[in-house]
Design a protein around this motif. Structure first.
Motif: not given
Length: 231
Positions: A189-218
């Protein structure tokens, strides 16, 4: 998963939130967002240290109930609207001596992330020798194109000239980063300044568990999910 590097969970939690006041101190179901995050970290069995970066004295006081959490007071220059999470991470790498650590970045606002999610993403990174990893869910097409302007409360208005047909062809066939986890090497991260790139590994979560609280509706949706699923 055993890791040769120190694995450090960082929880960034700024006091100010305009859309949802005191967002990081919310209670979803009968558990606070802090308690949910601390619980999933503990159950992961993968984290060596936990650092909460905050300028919120009430949240810092709540964190004192968790012996494993070290509270790092956030300086004023990193507590304003212009400060980025990247700025906060750079500050902590320097002040907390994290240059050789694996960092697990966890926002409090993902209430349904689990310890297994953390462990499985770390394991996927180990198997693939990836330098970073992110949590994702299936990308879904927005239900409607945009219309009009929200300043006009009386008519629908025109739709901008956006061609949605190519997007429909890729509906549910691509990944969306859900914000629940970012894992990366501090030195990289110190070199790239990025948390991820196209080669990042992924972990798939179901959409209902992927909710991110950013609005009152959330908040209301997450509360309903917690009640319906007894979470």
């Amino acid at each position: 998963m055993k890791n040769a590097k120190d694995v450090v969970a960082i929880i960034p939690a700024r006091c100010g939130s305009k859309r949802v006041p005191q967002k990081n101190r919310l209670v979803i179901g009968d558990r606070s967002l802090l308690d949910r995050t601390a619980g999933c970290i503990e159950r992961s069995g993968c984290i060596d240290r936990i650092i909460l970066s905050t300028d919120d004295p009430d949240l810092a006081r709540d964190a004192a109930s968790y012996p494993s959490i070290r509270v790092a007071a956030r300086p004023d220059r990193l507590a304003g609207d212009d400060a980025t999470t990247e700025d906060v991470i750079r500050h902590l790498i320097r002040t907390e001596n994290l240059a050789k650590s694996t960092i697990v970045l966890l926002q409090l606002t993902s209430p349904f992330r689990t310890g297994r999610d953390i462990a499985e993403l770390l394991e996927e990174m180990r198997k693939t020798a990836a330098k970073s990893g992110v949590a994702v869910c299936r990308w879904r097409l927005p239900p409607s194109p945009p219309f009009g302007e929200v300043s006009d409360m009386h008519v629908l208005g025109r739709s901008p000239r956006i061609d949605y047909s190519p997007m429909r062809s890729i509906h549910n066939e691509h990944w969306a980063i859900n914000g629940a986890m970012y894992i990366f090497q501090a030195d990289e991260f110190g070199r790239s300044g990025k948390f991820y790139d196209e080669n990042s590994a992924i972990h798939v979560m179901p959409n209902w568990r992927s909710i991110d609280i950013d609005y009152q509706d959330d908040v209301e949706i997450a509360t309903a999910i917690a009640k319906a699923r007894n979470l």
